[in-house]
Write a protein that holds these residues in place. Structure first.
Motif, PDB file in Angstrom:
ATOM      1  N   UNK A  79       4.345  14.719  -0.757  1.00 32.76           N
ATOM      2  CA  UNK A  79       2.911  15.001  -0.642  1.00 32.76           C
ATOM      3  C   UNK A  79       2.562  15.847   0.574  1.00 32.76           C
ATOM      4  N   UNK A  80       3.171  15.569   1.704  1.00 30.45           N
ATOM      5  CA  UNK A  80       2.761  16.236   2.938  1.00 30.45           C
ATOM      6  C   UNK A  80       3.544  17.512   3.236  1.00 30.45           C
ATOM      7  N   UNK A  81       4.822  17.534   2.849  1.00 25.20           N
ATOM      8  CA  UNK A  81       5.665  18.669   3.209  1.00 25.20           C
ATOM      9  C   UNK A  81       6.083  19.520   2.016  1.00 25.20           C
ATOM     10  N   UNK A  82       5.709  19.117   0.805  1.00 22.25           N
ATOM     11  CA  UNK A  82       5.974  19.919  -0.373  1.00 22.25           C
ATOM     12  C   UNK A  82       7.436  19.967  -0.808  1.00 22.25           C
ATOM     13  N   UNK A  83       8.211  18.958  -0.450  1.00 21.56           N
ATOM     14  CA  UNK A  83       9.621  18.926  -0.843  1.00 21.56           C
ATOM     15  C   UNK A  83       9.708  18.700  -2.357  1.00 21.56           C
ATOM     16  N   UNK A 116       0.840  -1.206   0.000  1.00 21.08           N
ATOM     17  CA  UNK A 116       0.000   0.000   0.000  1.00 21.08           C
ATOM     18  C   UNK A 116       0.871   1.251   0.000  1.00 21.08           C
ATOM     19  N   UNK A 117       1.948   1.255   0.786  1.00 24.50           N
ATOM     20  CA  UNK A 117       2.873   2.387   0.837  1.00 24.50           C
ATOM     21  C   UNK A 117       3.462   2.651  -0.547  1.00 24.50           C
ATOM     22  N   UNK A 118       3.907   1.606  -1.239  1.00 27.70           N
ATOM     23  CA  UNK A 118       4.496   1.775  -2.566  1.00 27.70           C
ATOM     24  C   UNK A 118       3.460   2.219  -3.602  1.00 27.70           C
ATOM     25  N   UNK A 119       2.246   1.718  -3.512  1.00 28.74           N
ATOM     26  CA  UNK A 119       1.187   2.139  -4.439  1.00 28.74           C
ATOM     27  C   UNK A 119       0.891   3.628  -4.256  1.00 28.74           C
ATOM     28  N   UNK A 120       0.786   4.063  -3.008  1.00 26.66           N
ATOM     29  CA  UNK A 120       0.574   5.485  -2.753  1.00 26.66           C
ATOM     30  C   UNK A 120       1.751   6.288  -3.286  1.00 26.66           C
ATOM     31  N   UNK A 121       2.961   5.766  -3.118  1.00 24.86           N
ATOM     32  CA  UNK A 121       4.149   6.445  -3.618  1.00 24.86           C
ATOM     33  C   UNK A 121       4.139   6.607  -5.124  1.00 24.86           C
ATOM     34  N   UNK A 122       3.706   5.584  -5.838  1.00 22.15           N
ATOM     35  CA  UNK A 122       3.624   5.666  -7.301  1.00 22.15           C
ATOM     36  C   UNK A 122       2.595   6.707  -7.716  1.00 22.15           C
ATOM     37  N   UNK A 123       1.451   6.727  -7.052  1.00 21.63           N
ATOM     38  CA  UNK A 123       0.400   7.699  -7.381  1.00 21.63           C
ATOM     39  C   UNK A 123       0.891   9.123  -7.112  1.00 21.63           C
ATOM     40  N   UNK A 124       1.513   9.341  -5.967  1.00 24.02           N
ATOM     41  CA  UNK A 124       2.017  10.684  -5.636  1.00 24.02           C
ATOM     42  C   UNK A 124       3.102  11.102  -6.618  1.00 24.02           C
ATOM     43  N   UNK A 125       4.030  10.193  -6.918  1.00 24.63           N
ATOM     44  CA  UNK A 125       5.111  10.513  -7.854  1.00 24.63           C
ATOM     45  C   UNK A 125       4.561  10.834  -9.239  1.00 24.63           C
ATOM     46  N   UNK A 126       3.554  10.103  -9.670  1.00 21.14           N
ATOM     47  CA  UNK A 126       2.961  10.353 -10.988  1.00 21.14           C
ATOM     48  C   UNK A 126       2.235  11.688 -11.029  1.00 21.14           C
ATOM     49  N   UNK A 127       1.517  12.019  -9.978  1.00 23.11           N
ATOM     50  CA  UNK A 127       0.759  13.273  -9.974  1.00 23.11           C
ATOM     51  C   UNK A 127       1.648  14.503  -9.812  1.00 23.11           C
TER      52      UNK A 127
END
Length: 61
Positions: A50-54, A12-23
């Protein structure tokens, strides 16, 4: 004995990471080595993105 593998939470962590990276535009032009590194870093470090805007574009490039 401990389980081997990444488990459901890791998946789940990696799936969220892929979605965030893609967006956030990190999964484009994977033919450039720097972009591959940015994309992989954005997937693993997605809470920073996603959370800190880095902006990993400026940190890695």
């Amino acid at each position: 004995m401990g389980r081997r593998g990444i488990g459901l939470i890791g998946i789940v962590y990696l799936i969220i990471g892929v979605v965030v990276a893609a967006t956030h535009g990190y999964l484009v032009a994977w033919n450039v080595p720097g972009n591959i590194l940015e994309g992989l870093a954005a997937i693993v470090l997605w809470p920073l993105v996603a959370l800190f805007g880095v902006d990993l574009h400026t940190l890695i490039a």
